[in-house]
Design a protein around this motif. Structure first.
Motif, short mmCIF file in Angstrom:
data_model
loop_
_atom_site.label_atom_id
_atom_site.label_comp_id
_atom_site.label_asym_id
_atom_site.label_seq_id
_atom_site.Cartn_x
_atom_site.Cartn_y
_atom_site.Cartn_z
N CYS A 22 0.83 -1.20 0.00
CA CYS A 22 0.00 0.00 0.00
C CYS A 22 0.86 1.25 0.00
O CYS A 22 1.02 1.94 1.01
CB CYS A 22 -0.94 -0.01 1.21
SG CYS A 22 -2.28 -1.19 1.04
N ASN A 23 1.45 1.53 -1.16
CA ASN A 23 2.15 2.79 -1.35
C ASN A 23 2.08 3.23 -2.80
O ASN A 23 2.60 4.25 -3.16
CB ASN A 23 3.61 2.70 -0.90
CG ASN A 23 4.42 1.73 -1.73
OD1 ASN A 23 3.87 1.02 -2.57
ND2 ASN A 23 5.71 1.69 -1.49
N CYS A 171 -5.13 -1.51 4.63
CA CYS A 171 -4.34 -1.89 3.45
C CYS A 171 -4.74 -3.28 3.00
O CYS A 171 -4.61 -4.25 3.77
CB CYS A 171 -2.86 -1.85 3.81
SG CYS A 171 -1.79 -2.65 2.59
N PRO A 172 -5.24 -3.45 1.78
CA PRO A 172 -5.67 -4.78 1.32
C PRO A 172 -4.54 -5.80 1.27
O PRO A 172 -4.76 -6.99 1.51
CB PRO A 172 -6.24 -4.51 -0.07
CG PRO A 172 -5.65 -3.20 -0.50
CD PRO A 172 -5.47 -2.42 0.76
N PHE A 173 -3.31 -5.36 0.98
CA PHE A 173 -2.19 -6.29 0.95
C PHE A 173 -1.80 -6.73 2.35
O PHE A 173 -1.33 -7.85 2.55
CB PHE A 173 -1.00 -5.66 0.22
CG PHE A 173 -1.31 -5.31 -1.20
CD1 PHE A 173 -1.46 -6.30 -2.16
CD2 PHE A 173 -1.47 -3.99 -1.59
CE1 PHE A 173 -1.75 -5.99 -3.48
CE2 PHE A 173 -1.77 -3.67 -2.91
CZ PHE A 173 -1.91 -4.67 -3.85
N CYS A 174 -1.99 -5.85 3.33
CA CYS A 174 -1.75 -6.23 4.73
C CYS A 174 -2.74 -7.32 5.15
O CYS A 174 -2.40 -8.26 5.86
CB CYS A 174 -1.88 -5.02 5.64
SG CYS A 174 -0.67 -3.71 5.33
N LYS A 175 -3.98 -7.17 4.70
CA LYS A 175 -4.99 -8.17 5.03
C LYS A 175 -4.66 -9.52 4.38
O LYS A 175 -4.84 -10.58 4.99
CB LYS A 175 -6.38 -7.69 4.60
CG LYS A 175 -6.93 -6.56 5.46
CD LYS A 175 -8.40 -6.31 5.17
CE LYS A 175 -9.00 -5.34 6.17
NZ LYS A 175 -10.46 -5.17 6.01
N GLY A 254 5.87 1.91 2.52
CA GLY A 254 4.64 1.20 2.22
C GLY A 254 4.39 0.09 3.21
O GLY A 254 5.27 -0.29 3.99
N THR A 255 3.18 -0.42 3.21
CA THR A 255 2.81 -1.53 4.07
C THR A 255 2.25 -2.66 3.21
O THR A 255 1.68 -2.40 2.14
CB THR A 255 1.75 -1.09 5.10
OG1 THR A 255 0.61 -0.54 4.39
CG2 THR A 255 2.29 -0.06 6.07
N PRO A 256 2.42 -3.91 3.66
CA PRO A 256 3.15 -4.33 4.85
C PRO A 256 4.65 -4.33 4.61
O PRO A 256 5.11 -4.54 3.50
CB PRO A 256 2.64 -5.75 5.07
CG PRO A 256 2.36 -6.26 3.68
CD PRO A 256 1.80 -5.06 2.93
N THR A 257 5.41 -4.10 5.67
CA THR A 257 6.85 -4.28 5.65
C THR A 257 7.23 -5.22 6.78
O THR A 257 6.84 -5.01 7.93
CB THR A 257 7.60 -2.94 5.81
OG1 THR A 257 7.32 -2.11 4.68
CG2 THR A 257 9.10 -3.17 5.88
#
Length: 284
Positions: A22-23, A171-175, A254-257
């Motif tokens: 998410c960046n 953040c959809p990628f974090c999920k 950006g996240t996730p890291t």
């Protein structure tokens, strides 16, 4: 030609990895697809990048930094904008310098900053991606200095392997990463809340609400893995603003890291099998 078309043509040529964080920019991990596509082994045992990258003297650093800042501001009409140059190093090319700017990003320029080079510096003789090696060095984190008391802790199974994640609740990628973590039964995860308000305006308040729950770990996993909203509670003393600043200080854009105990960081979504491999390789 539309920008999207241009990007689609350039991405394969430049071996740009897919967007998985998410960046809004492509993620490039250590040992990434860019290395594989170019035949450059970023993980090869060598100190070449360290040997050729030496900090310049104060006078040269000042000259390069001032010239670059001035000309970047003029070229992009960024009057008063701070470029935040962190360091200036030598490169194998005489007269060309490596400049590290905010977010541990690397650009190359000459002393007068008449030209800027973006991209990877490749050592063809030794088959190494020198830029990736430098980025790997720059992105290392002292895991022991992380304020783990300001993270949400989850122990899965025996909790043998350890990792930390800087994550945004919207953040959809974090999920998606959380869904992968849920399939691992031998990990301890420390989650630092790092909402990105520019992308997700409600994420900071949601982070505070999750932290202030009686059982913040359950509240976090319920939201991230099952989309169950946290109950409305009064705001409490919380570290969210602090952990956001910590992420910025560490250069996370950006996240996730993900951070592993040996200091290695990887930005972007990882699937279960890849994550387990990295967990096995990057403990102390």
């Amino acid at each position: 030609m539309k920008k999207s078309f241009l990007w689609q043509w350039l991405a394969p040529l430049l071996a740009i990895p897919f967007i998985a964080s998410c960046n809004g920019t492509p993620v490039q991990n250590t040992g990434s697809a860019a290395s594989a596509a170019s035949g450059i082994n970023a993980s090869a045992a060598s100190n070449t990048a360290t040997e050729i990258s030496q900090a310049v003297d104060a006078a040269t650093s000042k000259k390069v930094s001032e010239n670059l800042t001035k000309k970047m501001q003029k070229a992009f009409t960024l009057k008063g904008a701070e470029l935040n140059i962190q360091s200036v190093y030598t490169t194998p090319f005489k007269g060309i310098y490596e400049v590290v700017i905010t977010g541990n990003q690397i650009i190359y320029t000459d002393e007068n900053a008449d030209y800027i080079i973006l991209g990877n510096l490749l050592d063809l003789q030794h088959h190494k991606n020198l830029t990736e090696q430098r980025l790997s060095d720059l992105s290392k984190v002292d895991f022991d200095k992380l304020p783990l008391d300001k993270a949400i802790k989850e122990v899965r199974g025996n909790g043998q392997h350890i990792m930390a994640v800087f994550s945004d609740p919207d953040c959809p990628f974090c999920k998606k990463l959380e869904e992968e973590i849920a399939q691992i039964d031998n990990v301890t995860v420390y989650t630092f809340l790092m909402p990105v308000p520019e992308l997700h305006p409600k994420a900071q308040n949601k982070s505070v609400q999750i932290w202030c729950q009686k059982d913040r770990t359950t509240a976090w996993t319920a939201w991230m893995r099952h989309n169950k909203e946290p109950a409305s509670v009064a705001n409490c003393n919380n570290p969210v603003a602090e952990t956001m600043k910590l992420g910025d200080k560490l250069g996370f854009t950006g996240t996730p890291t993900i951070i592993f105990p040996n200091g290695k960081t990887i930005s972007g979504l990882m699937r279960k099998n890849d994550l387990e491999q990295e967990l096995n390789k990057n403990q102390k």
